[in-house]
Motif scaffolding. Structure first.
Motif, PDB file in Angstrom:
ATOM      1  N   HIS A 186       0.837  -1.200   0.000  1.00 44.55           N
ATOM      2  CA  HIS A 186       0.000   0.000   0.000  1.00 44.55           C
ATOM      3  C   HIS A 186       0.871   1.249   0.000  1.00 44.55           C
ATOM      4  O   HIS A 186       1.652   1.481   0.932  1.00 44.55           O
ATOM      5  N   LYS A 209      -1.141  -0.950  -4.348  1.00 46.81           N
ATOM      6  CA  LYS A 209      -2.399  -0.288  -4.008  1.00 46.81           C
ATOM      7  C   LYS A 209      -2.051   1.162  -3.714  1.00 46.81           C
ATOM      8  O   LYS A 209      -1.181   1.444  -2.882  1.00 46.81           O
ATOM      9  N   THR A 211      -3.101   5.086  -2.673  1.00 43.84           N
ATOM     10  CA  THR A 211      -4.025   6.052  -2.079  1.00 43.84           C
ATOM     11  C   THR A 211      -3.451   7.453  -2.222  1.00 43.84           C
ATOM     12  O   THR A 211      -2.300   7.695  -1.843  1.00 43.84           O
ATOM     13  N   SER A 217     -11.053  17.437  -0.838  1.00 45.72           N
ATOM     14  CA  SER A 217     -11.612  16.406  -1.732  1.00 45.72           C
ATOM     15  C   SER A 217     -11.713  16.894  -3.172  1.00 45.72           C
ATOM     16  O   SER A 217     -12.254  16.195  -4.024  1.00 45.72           O
ATOM     17  N   GLU A 220     -10.539  14.468  -5.887  1.00 44.02           N
ATOM     18  CA  GLU A 220     -10.837  13.048  -5.670  1.00 44.02           C
ATOM     19  C   GLU A 220     -11.248  12.333  -6.949  1.00 44.02           C
ATOM     20  O   GLU A 220     -10.745  11.239  -7.260  1.00 44.02           O
ATOM     21  N   LEU A 224      -9.184   9.167  -8.746  1.00 43.17           N
ATOM     22  CA  LEU A 224      -9.767   7.832  -8.866  1.00 43.17           C
ATOM     23  C   LEU A 224     -10.132   7.484 -10.303  1.00 43.17           C
ATOM     24  O   LEU A 224      -9.801   6.388 -10.795  1.00 43.17           O
ATOM     25  N   ASP A 230      -6.496   3.858  -6.219  1.00 42.65           N
ATOM     26  CA  ASP A 230      -7.458   2.944  -5.604  1.00 42.65           C
ATOM     27  C   ASP A 230      -8.333   3.635  -4.577  1.00 42.65           C
ATOM     28  O   ASP A 230      -9.488   3.245  -4.379  1.00 42.65           O
ATOM     29  N   SER A 231      -7.794   4.645  -3.916  1.00 39.76           N
ATOM     30  CA  SER A 231      -8.581   5.346  -2.906  1.00 39.76           C
ATOM     31  C   SER A 231      -8.037   6.754  -2.722  1.00 39.76           C
ATOM     32  O   SER A 231      -6.958   7.107  -3.209  1.00 39.76           O
ATOM     33  N   LEU A 233      -7.742   9.918   0.306  1.00 43.43           N
ATOM     34  CA  LEU A 233      -7.831  10.221   1.729  1.00 43.43           C
ATOM     35  C   LEU A 233      -7.693  11.721   1.949  1.00 43.43           C
ATOM     36  O   LEU A 233      -6.694  12.320   1.546  1.00 43.43           O
ATOM     37  N   LYS A 240     -11.548  10.252   8.922  1.00 37.16           N
ATOM     38  CA  LYS A 240     -10.949   9.444   7.848  1.00 37.16           C
ATOM     39  C   LYS A 240      -9.485   9.141   8.137  1.00 37.16           C
ATOM     40  O   LYS A 240      -8.988   8.052   7.838  1.00 37.16           O
TER      41      LYS A 240
END
Length: 362
Positions: A186, A209, A211, A217, A220, A224, A230-231, A233, A240
């Motif tokens: 990750h 993976k 992030t 945001s 975002e 993605l 993948d994500s 934050l 969060k």
């Protein structure tokens, strides 16, 4: 008495230069050296606009020497080669990154780490071995020692390849050195700008993976849907951040502004690694407790050597990775610099030098 830039070398050249710490660039006549036996002369097609160019133009790091022609993300076509040059031929598509020379004999050069050579010579705002200044890629031509010329794979578009010569190698090198390439691990990437968006693409190509970590945001959907993270934050959201505590193996921090490291360290697992690539103007505070109690590492990295930069270009070509760019004309550079200062670019400005740099702009 020193010769003027226009006559210190035999071959006339033209570019845009900053003349003082206002950072405003304007047309500038100068000259390039003769093509020596080890040299490659390049007609510049495109040059990326790195955040370092903005820092240098405005003397924000305190060592700019004017007049200053920025630009170290250069892609062009070979127009002449020296008699000892075997790797390149006329009409090859090539690149020049942050360095144009080094001592070639120290322990770092012997390990293909020219970027850590004490006598390395930057592509601009540095001094050549002959005592003259180096001028960068916001110009029509450049003459470079063949060792520091890179082959741009034929499959790569020239404009999208240019930023890889700085942004690409800046994220690729630490991922390789610090072992941040194990598929399934990750990776967190702090900041989604010129460096961060390439880091997402390279991380995914390594099978990680990924992030994206950002203070809002706002990016975002881009992270993605467009870049394939993948994500996402939001670091300003306490809930969060709490949920992501201890979930990441590695973090690459690309942020150049002063910011807190403690929240990022909390995201790392035991044995996690945080590598910082941004260059804030003031020192950051580093808490020691989370390092000791979690056997965590904090490191840094600065571009890469010539061999590794070529490896990065070939890797990116294999995985269809280029920088997302906004192509501009040379006479739009001051507006672009203003926008860059506000992070208003997706994700790298690239100057179409060949089609927009004209001496009629004088």
């Amino acid at each position: 008495m020193a010769k003027s830039p226009e006559v210190e070398h035999p071959h006339k050249a033209f570019g845009w230069a900053a003349k003082d710490s206002s950072g405003v660039l304007s047309p500038f006549h100068f000259s390039r050296r003769d093509n020596g036996v080890e040299d490659v002369t390049i007609k510049i097609l495109y040059c990326g606009v790195c955040h370092s160019d903005l820092h240098a133009a405005k003397n924000e790091w305190g060592f700019s020497r004017y007049p200053l022609i920025p630009g170290h993300e250069i892609v062009g076509i070979v127009t002449k080669i020296g008699s000892n040059v075997k790797k390149f031929k006329v009409d090859d598509q090539v690149g020049v990154g942050v360095l144009v020379n080094s001592c070639k004999s120290c322990e770092y050069c012997d390990q293909d780490l020219e970027n850590y050579c004490p006598k390395m010579i930057f592509t601009y705002n540095a001094q050549n071995h002959d005592g003259t200044k180096t001028y960068g890629g916001y110009s029509d031509t450049i003459v470079v020692d063949q060792h520091f010329v890179l082959r741009i794979p034929d499959s790569m578009p020239a404009d999208g390849a240019a930023p890889l010569l700085c942004a690409g190698i800046t994220v690729y090198s630490p991922m390789k050195y610090y072992g941040m390439t194990e598929p399934g691990k990750h990776l967190g990437i702090v900041g989604l700008g010129g460096l961060g968006h390439v880091a997402v693409k390279i991380g995914k190509a390594f099978g990680l993976k990924v992030t994206v970590i950002s203070s809002s945001s706002r990016k975002e959907s881009e992270a993605l849907d467009r870049l394939g993270a993948d994500s996402f934050l939001v670091s300003s959201d306490p809930e969060k951040m709490k949920a992501a505590f201890g979930t990441m193996d590695y973090i690459i921090d690309t942020v150049s502004a002063v910011h807190a490291l403690a929240p990022l360290l909390s995201l790392l697992k035991t044995n996690g690694k945080l590598v910082t690539l941004g260059l804030p103007e003031k020192p950051l505070e580093l808490p020691i407790f989370p390092l000791v109690l979690g056997r965590k590492l904090v490191g840094g990295s600065d571009i890469g050597g010539v061999k590794e930069t070529q490896e990065m270009l070939d890797f990116c070509a294999k995985h269809n990775i280029t920088s997302d760019v906004e192509v501009i004309r040379m006479d739009q550079i001051n507006t672009a610099m203003d926008r860059l200062a506000k992070s208003d670019v997706r994700y790298r400005f690239v100057i179409d030098v060949a089609n927009s740099l004209s001496q009629s702009q004088l």
